[in-house]
Write a protein that holds these residues in place. Structure first.
Motif, PDB file in Angstrom:
ATOM      1  N   TYR A  48     -15.617 -20.206  42.877  1.00  8.14           N
ATOM      2  CA  TYR A  48     -16.476 -21.119  41.463  1.00  8.14           C
ATOM      3  C   TYR A  48     -16.139 -22.579  41.393  1.00  8.14           C
ATOM      4  O   TYR A  48     -16.438 -23.652  40.411  1.00  8.14           O
ATOM      5  CB  TYR A  48     -15.838 -20.538  39.752  1.00  8.14           C
ATOM      6  CG  TYR A  48     -15.712 -18.758  40.093  1.00  8.14           C
ATOM      7  CD1 TYR A  48     -16.997 -18.406  39.426  1.00  8.14           C
ATOM      8  CD2 TYR A  48     -14.613 -17.952  40.333  1.00  8.14           C
ATOM      9  CE1 TYR A  48     -17.300 -17.257  39.372  1.00  8.14           C
ATOM     10  CE2 TYR A  48     -15.344 -16.544  40.069  1.00  8.14           C
ATOM     11  CZ  TYR A  48     -15.890 -16.586  40.055  1.00  8.14           C
ATOM     12  OH  TYR A  48     -16.136 -14.582  39.808  1.00  8.14           O
ATOM     13  N   SER A  49     -15.703 -23.392  42.347  1.00  2.05           N
ATOM     14  CA  SER A  49     -15.804 -25.018  42.446  1.00  2.05           C
ATOM     15  C   SER A  49     -17.209 -24.611  42.716  1.00  2.05           C
ATOM     16  O   SER A  49     -17.404 -24.411  44.149  1.00  2.05           O
ATOM     17  CB  SER A  49     -15.240 -24.945  43.573  1.00  2.05           C
ATOM     18  OG  SER A  49     -13.681 -25.138  43.295  1.00  2.05           O
ATOM     19  N   GLY A  60     -26.261 -16.884  35.867  1.00  2.00           N
ATOM     20  CA  GLY A  60     -25.301 -16.735  34.382  1.00  2.00           C
ATOM     21  C   GLY A  60     -23.844 -16.992  34.586  1.00  2.00           C
ATOM     22  O   GLY A  60     -23.325 -16.969  33.682  1.00  2.00           O
ATOM     23  N   GLU A  61     -23.546 -17.492  36.189  1.00  2.00           N
ATOM     24  CA  GLU A  61     -21.596 -17.873  36.812  1.00  2.00           C
ATOM     25  C   GLU A  61     -21.923 -19.522  35.602  1.00  2.00           C
ATOM     26  O   GLU A  61     -22.794 -20.283  35.633  1.00  2.00           O
ATOM     27  CB  GLU A  61     -22.063 -17.446  38.353  1.00  2.00           C
ATOM     28  CG  GLU A  61     -22.307 -16.532  38.685  1.00  2.00           C
ATOM     29  CD  GLU A  61     -21.885 -16.852  40.040  1.00  2.00           C
ATOM     30  OE1 GLU A  61     -20.560 -15.377  40.530  1.00  2.00           O
ATOM     31  OE2 GLU A  61     -23.102 -16.750  40.408  1.00  2.00           O
ATOM     32  N   ILE A  62     -20.485 -19.610  35.574  1.00  2.00           N
ATOM     33  CA  ILE A  62     -20.321 -20.901  35.527  1.00  2.00           C
ATOM     34  C   ILE A  62     -19.362 -21.257  37.013  1.00  2.00           C
ATOM     35  O   ILE A  62     -18.160 -21.035  37.596  1.00  2.00           O
ATOM     36  CB  ILE A  62     -19.005 -20.896  34.167  1.00  2.00           C
ATOM     37  CG1 ILE A  62     -19.867 -20.430  32.529  1.00  2.00           C
ATOM     38  CG2 ILE A  62     -18.369 -21.793  33.823  1.00  2.00           C
ATOM     39  CD1 ILE A  62     -18.865 -19.995  31.817  1.00  2.00           C
ATOM     40  N   PHE A  63     -19.382 -23.131  36.823  1.00  2.00           N
ATOM     41  CA  PHE A  63     -18.982 -23.978  38.276  1.00  2.00           C
ATOM     42  C   PHE A  63     -17.452 -24.556  37.368  1.00  2.00           C
ATOM     43  O   PHE A  63     -18.858 -25.694  36.325  1.00  2.00           O
ATOM     44  CB  PHE A  63     -20.076 -23.864  38.904  1.00  2.00           C
ATOM     45  CG  PHE A  63     -20.641 -22.593  39.803  1.00  2.00           C
ATOM     46  CD1 PHE A  63     -19.400 -22.151  40.658  1.00  2.00           C
ATOM     47  CD2 PHE A  63     -22.171 -22.131  39.798  1.00  2.00           C
ATOM     48  CE1 PHE A  63     -20.286 -21.057  41.430  1.00  2.00           C
ATOM     49  CE2 PHE A  63     -22.172 -21.434  39.921  1.00  2.00           C
ATOM     50  CZ  PHE A  63     -21.654 -20.588  40.949  1.00  2.00           C
ATOM     51  N   ASN A  64     -16.812 -24.822  38.233  1.00  2.00           N
ATOM     52  CA  ASN A  64     -16.856 -25.714  38.299  1.00  2.00           C
ATOM     53  C   ASN A  64     -16.377 -27.441  38.806  1.00  2.00           C
ATOM     54  O   ASN A  64     -16.782 -27.208  39.739  1.00  2.00           O
ATOM     55  CB  ASN A  64     -14.493 -25.415  38.281  1.00  2.00           C
ATOM     56  CG  ASN A  64     -13.616 -26.887  38.717  1.00  2.00           C
ATOM     57  OD1 ASN A  64     -13.933 -27.683  37.388  1.00  2.00           O
ATOM     58  ND2 ASN A  64     -13.036 -26.171  38.412  1.00  2.00           N
ATOM     59  N   VAL A  65     -17.313 -27.890  37.942  1.00  2.00           N
ATOM     60  CA  VAL A  65     -17.703 -29.465  38.718  1.00  2.00           C
ATOM     61  C   VAL A  65     -17.152 -30.341  38.312  1.00  2.00           C
ATOM     62  O   VAL A  65     -16.501 -30.261  37.598  1.00  2.00           O
ATOM     63  CB  VAL A  65     -18.804 -29.676  38.980  1.00  2.00           C
ATOM     64  CG1 VAL A  65     -20.091 -28.011  38.859  1.00  2.00           C
ATOM     65  CG2 VAL A  65     -19.924 -29.945  37.110  1.00  2.00           C
ATOM     66  N   THR A  66     -17.714 -31.796  38.826  1.00  2.00           N
ATOM     67  CA  THR A  66     -16.613 -32.507  39.060  1.00  2.00           C
ATOM     68  C   THR A  66     -16.945 -33.546  37.095  1.00  2.00           C
ATOM     69  O   THR A  66     -18.801 -33.540  37.795  1.00  2.00           O
ATOM     70  CB  THR A  66     -16.357 -33.871  39.833  1.00  2.00           C
ATOM     71  OG1 THR A  66     -17.199 -34.749  39.780  1.00  2.00           O
ATOM     72  CG2 THR A  66     -15.235 -33.010  41.087  1.00  2.00           C
TER      73      THR A  66
END
Length: 230
Positions: free
Chosen positions: A151-152, A184-190
């Motif tokens: 999920y990155s 509909g997915e959530i991603f960890n971004v900077t």
């Protein structure tokens, strides 16, 4: 114009030195990015006066917050180990839960601080509306040398038109270090990825990074001014 890198105290000094000329900022778009440590250490309150003044002068303001220390604290609390691939955190489902919780916590704390309006406070008479939303579209970073980063993610697009509409209404827009996919997915971004993409998409007049570190480096040299191509 240009992109500016500053320690949060340097920003306050720069801002106050520019105060006599501040009318020139009216109608300009600023993207102001800061790490979660600014909120964690109680330093954000010192920025609220300047944020309020910028908004009152007609500056179109986008805030981009980070949440790294808050994420690290939740991971430690739950005895979860962080794993990295070339400096990128591998975000599995358990880590993503911590990311979502930390980001939500930071976001509401900032919204609370920007809601103050008591007399004799830095926000006396303020009437700031803060808009948060799914303005950032992301895609997964995918597999790196056989390692699935899960999920990155990375920013694919910033919904500039939707943000501009909110800014036209006189609101502040706040972006978090999360992105959403069409599935509909959530991603960890900077926060750096979000802030840079937002500044370019909005054709911002200034992108300002507030950091407790020296700044972004390139070829071993400190970057204080960035262009959109950097």
């Amino acid at each position: 114009g240009g992109f500016l890198m500053a320690h949060h105290l340097d920003f306050v000094q720069w801002f106050r030195a520019a105060a006599p000329y501040i009318h020139a900022f009216r109608g300009k778009t600023f993207v102001l990015a800061f790490g979660g440590e600014v909120v964690n250490d109680g330093k954000f309150i010192h920025l609220t006066h300047d944020i309020n003044l910028l908004v009152s002068l007609g500056v179109r303001l986008v805030l981009v917050h980070g949440a790294r220390p808050q994420i690290e604290a939740l991971l430690a609390e739950r005895n979860l180990q962080s794993h990295y691939q070339h400096g990128v955190r591998i975000t599995d489902s358990a880590t993503l839960k911590c990311v979502k919780q930390a980001v939500g916590q930071v976001r509401v704390e900032i919204e609370a601080l920007l809601s103050m309006g008591l007399a004799n406070s830095p926000m006396a008479g303020a009437s700031i509306r803060v808009d948060s939303g799914n303005f950032v579209i992301a895609k997964p970073l995918g597999v790196s040398e056989g390692v699935d980063l899960q999920y990155s993610g990375q920013v694919r697009k910033v919904q500039a038109h939707a943000i501009q509409t909110r800014l036209d209404d006189g609101d502040i827009v706040m972006l978090s270090p999360l992105g959403y996919s069409p599935t509909g997915e959530i991603f960890n971004v900077t926060l750096e990825d979000v802030a840079t993409h937002a500044a370019i998409a909005l054709q911002a007049d200034k992108l300002i990074f507030l950091s407790d570190t020296a700044g972004l480096t390139q070829d071993g040299k400190l970057l204080r001014e960035l262009t959109a191509q950097s």
